[in-house]
Design a protein around this motif. Structure first.
Motif, PDB file in Angstrom:
ATOM      1  N   VAL A 465      44.406  -5.255 -32.815  1.00  0.00           N
ATOM      2  CA  VAL A 465      43.289  -5.140 -32.141  1.00  0.00           C
ATOM      3  C   VAL A 465      44.045  -3.458 -32.983  1.00  0.00           C
ATOM      4  O   VAL A 465      42.877  -3.052 -33.494  1.00  0.00           O
ATOM      5  CB  VAL A 465      42.454  -5.137 -31.716  1.00  0.00           C
ATOM      6  CG1 VAL A 465      41.138  -3.750 -31.313  1.00  0.00           C
ATOM      7  CG2 VAL A 465      42.107  -6.187 -30.610  1.00  0.00           C
ATOM      8  N   ASN A 466      44.808  -2.965 -32.537  1.00  0.00           N
ATOM      9  CA  ASN A 466      44.803  -1.603 -32.978  1.00  0.00           C
ATOM     10  C   ASN A 466      45.650  -2.105 -34.768  1.00  0.00           C
ATOM     11  O   ASN A 466      44.749  -1.144 -35.615  1.00  0.00           O
ATOM     12  CB  ASN A 466      46.037  -0.717 -31.638  1.00  0.00           C
ATOM     13  CG  ASN A 466      45.858  -0.622 -30.596  1.00  0.00           C
ATOM     14  OD1 ASN A 466      45.100  -0.665 -30.256  1.00  0.00           O
ATOM     15  ND2 ASN A 466      47.061  -0.688 -29.812  1.00  0.00           N
ATOM     16  N   ALA A 467      46.357  -2.775 -34.934  1.00  0.00           N
ATOM     17  CA  ALA A 467      46.410  -2.664 -35.879  1.00  0.00           C
ATOM     18  C   ALA A 467      44.913  -3.052 -37.689  1.00  0.00           C
ATOM     19  O   ALA A 467      44.937  -2.347 -38.679  1.00  0.00           O
ATOM     20  CB  ALA A 467      47.462  -4.270 -36.443  1.00  0.00           C
ATOM     21  N   GLY A 474      40.741  -3.730 -45.034  1.00  0.00           N
ATOM     22  CA  GLY A 474      40.966  -4.298 -44.452  1.00  0.00           C
ATOM     23  C   GLY A 474      42.619  -4.188 -45.296  1.00  0.00           C
ATOM     24  O   GLY A 474      43.019  -3.430 -45.422  1.00  0.00           O
ATOM     25  N   GLY A 475      43.007  -5.116 -45.072  1.00  0.00           N
ATOM     26  CA  GLY A 475      44.690  -5.483 -45.181  1.00  0.00           C
ATOM     27  C   GLY A 475      45.072  -6.621 -45.086  1.00  0.00           C
ATOM     28  O   GLY A 475      44.347  -7.773 -44.847  1.00  0.00           O
ATOM     29  N   LYS A 476      46.607  -6.360 -44.496  1.00  0.00           N
ATOM     30  CA  LYS A 476      47.568  -7.628 -44.590  1.00  0.00           C
ATOM     31  C   LYS A 476      47.743  -7.235 -43.435  1.00  0.00           C
ATOM     32  O   LYS A 476      48.147  -6.356 -42.634  1.00  0.00           O
ATOM     33  CB  LYS A 476      48.709  -8.057 -45.285  1.00  0.00           C
ATOM     34  CG  LYS A 476      48.118  -8.623 -47.006  1.00  0.00           C
ATOM     35  CD  LYS A 476      49.191  -8.378 -47.530  1.00  0.00           C
ATOM     36  CE  LYS A 476      49.064  -8.539 -49.221  1.00  0.00           C
ATOM     37  NZ  LYS A 476      49.599  -9.260 -50.013  1.00  0.00           N
ATOM     38  N   LEU A 477      47.562  -8.228 -41.733  1.00  0.00           N
ATOM     39  CA  LEU A 477      48.330  -8.070 -40.555  1.00  0.00           C
ATOM     40  C   LEU A 477      49.300  -9.628 -40.307  1.00  0.00           C
ATOM     41  O   LEU A 477      48.964 -10.771 -40.893  1.00  0.00           O
ATOM     42  CB  LEU A 477      47.136  -8.153 -39.816  1.00  0.00           C
ATOM     43  CG  LEU A 477      47.916  -8.275 -37.980  1.00  0.00           C
ATOM     44  CD1 LEU A 477      48.537  -7.397 -37.458  1.00  0.00           C
ATOM     45  CD2 LEU A 477      46.839  -9.011 -37.349  1.00  0.00           C
ATOM     46  N   VAL A 504      55.151  -6.921 -34.860  1.00  0.00           N
ATOM     47  CA  VAL A 504      53.393  -7.004 -35.570  1.00  0.00           C
ATOM     48  C   VAL A 504      53.348  -5.762 -36.616  1.00  0.00           C
ATOM     49  O   VAL A 504      53.649  -4.640 -36.133  1.00  0.00           O
ATOM     50  CB  VAL A 504      52.502  -6.741 -34.289  1.00  0.00           C
ATOM     51  CG1 VAL A 504      51.093  -6.656 -34.959  1.00  0.00           C
ATOM     52  CG2 VAL A 504      52.490  -7.817 -33.111  1.00  0.00           C
ATOM     53  N   VAL A 505      53.035  -6.035 -37.802  1.00  0.00           N
ATOM     54  CA  VAL A 505      53.458  -5.031 -39.152  1.00  0.00           C
ATOM     55  C   VAL A 505      51.524  -5.637 -39.613  1.00  0.00           C
ATOM     56  O   VAL A 505      51.401  -6.299 -39.601  1.00  0.00           O
ATOM     57  CB  VAL A 505      54.301  -5.944 -39.610  1.00  0.00           C
ATOM     58  CG1 VAL A 505      54.361  -4.781 -40.544  1.00  0.00           C
ATOM     59  CG2 VAL A 505      55.939  -6.288 -39.392  1.00  0.00           C
ATOM     60  N   SER A 559      51.602   4.280 -45.591  1.00  0.00           N
ATOM     61  CA  SER A 559      52.748   2.638 -45.282  1.00  0.00           C
ATOM     62  C   SER A 559      52.384   1.683 -44.427  1.00  0.00           C
ATOM     63  O   SER A 559      52.825   0.842 -43.986  1.00  0.00           O
ATOM     64  CB  SER A 559      54.030   3.904 -45.537  1.00  0.00           C
ATOM     65  OG  SER A 559      54.324   4.438 -46.482  1.00  0.00           O
ATOM     66  N   GLY A 560      51.633   2.290 -42.862  1.00  0.00           N
ATOM     67  CA  GLY A 560      51.455   1.354 -41.607  1.00  0.00           C
ATOM     68  C   GLY A 560      51.730   1.204 -41.246  1.00  0.00           C
ATOM     69  O   GLY A 560      52.970   2.484 -41.152  1.00  0.00           O
ATOM     70  N   THR A 561      51.532   0.413 -39.978  1.00  0.00           N
ATOM     71  CA  THR A 561      53.125   0.267 -38.371  1.00  0.00           C
ATOM     72  C   THR A 561      53.437  -0.747 -38.516  1.00  0.00           C
ATOM     73  O   THR A 561      52.958  -2.119 -39.128  1.00  0.00           O
ATOM     74  CB  THR A 561      51.812   0.772 -38.292  1.00  0.00           C
ATOM     75  OG1 THR A 561      51.310   2.330 -37.939  1.00  0.00           O
ATOM     76  CG2 THR A 561      52.619   1.036 -36.527  1.00  0.00           C
TER      77      THR A 561
END
Length: 706
Positions: A465-467, A474-477, A504-505, A559-561
């Motif tokens: 949910v945080n991601a 939108g994006g990739k998980l 979790v990326v 750059s994401g997490t």
């Protein structure tokens, strides 16, 4: 629990006293020495009776690389680490666990006021290059130290001791003194050169001897960047960082011709000095293939007798080790502050959660009763259902607080993480929505992790949910699981061993350094008001720590997490963990139930539940009142008691009554949601609870009794 301010926390601390001395396990030679020491001679007594604050502080200083000594209690009993021991010479190891006056007697008149001042005022004392007269090698000497003395609170909030983070600077101070003397002598010789023509040869010889033998680095260049002079110490430094030694008469440009970047940096500094500027600077030089060192350099102009500039010279020293030691000292101080902050926050949230559970228990119980009895019309049913839903959300919030405080009840069993992660794929996809592309990578054959599967699922869902919230467009998980081996102590504190790592990326907006530094603190959130509790990451962090794992986060803006949940591998053999059977929801009514709780509202709602289940209820506000009823002839069939109460605890009450009546059924109720202080053979129920949860616990009691 008692409503008197402070009492629940203090009594809970007393109930949680542990005989565990694992905090000494990784403390190097001093940790091993502490485990083997006969503590009966020490005022502190055995380590397994130390306060939690003392254990935490000793565990931290034993693991630190900085020189640290802790003076604990009114006698200032000394405890120190491997890095500190050499600094006290022959006083080690007899100083360990003994009052400081016994081994620091020669400087006690100097040291004791400093320690006492910090202890009484709670104000940190810090000093650079402070002199202390010591006798550590069989003779007296003056030593110099960078010191930072800080007060360390004990469990009850009083000052337990003084933590001294020190770094001996004797060698540097004496070296600088010698260097200053050499410089002063050099300047004196240069200033009086014209008046001592007759002694020129002897003076030049003397000057050359001083320059050549000093530990300071001395060199001189003419206006064409050509070496006029260089002493052995300075030539040695060049050889260390460049693999070769400069020669008198050689130009700087020739010496660094094969390293243009290094040449540009060196000429930039020398050009200032050759232009007549006198200055001091600290710079790093060296070829990484050899060594990189930091030097403190003082530049001055060289002048002919008529005052014209002929070049420049510098006196310098290698300060790399000193700067690294200062950095380690600062890191140790920051680690101590962070550990104290997180410990204080954990105690606060744990106490808040406990009191919250006591408040929620009658609310949850009465709303549950209203729903079961169908009180009111359709509108009242909706209102009651909404209130019950809000109560459940509050219950979840408390569970997250307990997770951060590492006090949540966990049912740790061997878990097939591959299957657990794979089975959550559809749930995560539906939760994150169509804008998020979810990929699950959980290969079969991973070792089982020792964990609570329900809590791990909740943790993965929270992270997902945080991601999702970090990818508004939108994006990739990607959620993956793999076995990871830790060969040496990990940056997160993990010990060497095998772990299952759940990653979790996301490709979201990422976090800056300041946000990342506070990410796992409770109630910290970057979301808008009403869009999150700020407990998601803190809950996962507390869960990982409670299971013996860790939580690591790497992120950068744009750059994401990447969040990694590390869980220890299970070493249980197949079949050693039995599934918990589902108890019948209708316990056998067995006559009289003795209900003991110091909170009247909790007693009221619990008594109503027990009455509905067919028991005749006798209420008591304390364990002492309950024992008085029994002495007056009451013979209960069931005891339902709160665990932590003023005076005797519910656990002690249950054990006392069981000695008299072995057939007595006992259920211990706790608002703290942990097992500390509760005997394993007593059944327990966590506040808040509904009627069906109470019935299930009592059904299990009757099943065991049969």
């Amino acid at each position: 629990m008692s409503s008197v301010a402070g009492s629940p926390v203090l009594s809970e601390k007393a109930a949680r006293q542990s005989t565990d001395v694992s905090f000494l396990a990784d403390g190097g030679e001093l940790g091993a020495m502490m485990r083997a020491l006969d503590w009966s001679r020490s005022p502190l007594g055995s380590p397994d009776h130390w306060s939690q604050a003392l254990k935490t502080t000793v565990g931290m200083l034993l693991a630190a690389q900085a020189q640290i000594v802790l003076f604990w209690g009114p006698d200032f009993v000394a405890l120190y680490n491997d890095a500190y021991a050499p600094g006290i010479g022959a006083n080690h190891p007899r100083a360990l666990g003994r009052p400081a006056i016994e081994n620091w007697g020669e400087l006690w008149d100097d040291l004791e006021p400093l320690l006492a001042g910090v202890r009484h005022t709670r104000t940190t004392f810090a000093a650079k290059d402070r002199p202390f007269y010591v006798e550590r090698h069989g003779y007296g000497e003056t030593s110099y130290w960078d010191v930072s003395y800080s007060a360390i609170p004990d469990d009850d909030g009083s000052v337990g001791g003084v933590l001294c983070i020190v770094s001996e600077t004797t060698e540097r101070v004496l070296g600088e003194t010698q260097l200053r003397a050499s410089e002063a002598r050099y300047r004196e010789l240069n200033a009086t050169l014209e008046q001592r023509v007759a002694e020129r040869t002897a003076e030049r010889h003397l000057l050359a001897t001083i320059v050549e033998t000093t530990d300071g680095q001395i060199q001189a260049l003419d206006l064409d960047y050509r070496w006029l002079a260089i002493n052995a110490s300075c030539a040695d430094a060049y050889e260390r960082i460049y693999g070769k030694r400069p020669r008198v008469g050689e130009r700087l440009h020739e010496f660094l011709a094969d390293r243009p970047e290094h040449l540009a940096a060196a000429t930039a500094i020398w050009s200032r000095a050759l232009g007549g500027e006198a200055f001091t600077t600290i710079e790093e030089f060296g070829d990484a293939r050899f060594d990189r060192r930091v030097f403190e350099m003082k530049f001055e102009a060289l002048r002919a007798p008529d005052g014209t500039r002929t070049g420049a010279f510098l006196t310098g020293k290698d300060v790399t080790d000193r700067l690294e030691e200062q950095a380690r000292l600062a890191q140790a101080e920051e680690a101590l502050r962070q550990a104290q902050k997180m410990e204080a926050m954990g105690q606060l949230t744990g106490g808040v959660a406990h009191d919250f559970n006591n408040l929620l228990t009658p609310i949850v119980g009465l709303l549950d009763m209203f729903q079961r009895r169908g009180i009111g019309g359709e509108r009242e049913h909706r209102l009651i259902a909404g209130a019950a839903q809000a109560a459940e959300r509050a219950k979840t919030l408390v569970q997250r607080l307990l997770a951060f405080a590492r006090r949540q009840p966990l049912q740790a069993v061997p878990v097939d993480i591959s299957r657990l992660v794979a089975d959550m794929g559809d749930l995560i996809s539906s939760t994150t929505g169509p804008q998020i592309q979810v990929t699950v990578d959980a290969p079969e054959g991973l070792p089982e992790a020792m964990a609570d599967p329900n809590q791990v699922e909740m943790a993965i869902l929270n992270l997902s949910v945080n991601a999702r919230d970090a990818m508004p467009d939108g994006g990739k998980l990607r959620i993956s699981a793999k076995a990871r081996r830790v060969e040496r102590p990990h940056e997160s504190g993990l010990m060497p061993g095998t772990y299952v790592c759940i990653a979790v990326v996301d490709t979201g907006i990422g976090m800056d350094e300041d946000t990342l530094a506070h990410a796992v603190e409770p109630f910290f959130s970057t979301k808008g008001v009403g869009q999150g509790t700020g407990l998601g990451l803190s809950m996962v962090h507390g869960l990982a720590s409670q299971l013996g794992g860790a939580l690591t986060i790497t992120s950068a803006v744009g750059s994401g997490t990447t969040v990694e949940l590390w869980l220890p591998v299970s070493h249980a053999t197949p079949g050693t963990v039995d599934a918990v059977p589902e108890p019948s929801l209708q316990p056998l009514a067995a006559g009289t139930a003795l209900l003991v709780d110091d909170e009247p509202l909790v007693r009221m709602s619990t008594a109503e539940m027990l009455s509905e289940l067919g028991y005749r209820v006798v209420e008591a506000g304390s364990a002492e009142d309950a024992l008085q009823y029994v002495r007056q002839g009451l013979r209960p069939h069931l005891l339902v008691t709160d665990h932590l109460m003023p005076g005797m605890s519910g656990t002690d009450l249950g054990l006392a009554l069981r000695k008299q009546y072995p057939e007595l059924q006992i259920l211990v109720v706790s608002g703290y949601a942990n097992n500390e202080g509760i005997t394993p053979d007593l059944s327990r129920l966590t506040k808040p609870f509904r009627s069906d949860e109470l019935a299930a616990s009592l059904a299990n009691l009757t099943k065991v009794a049969r």
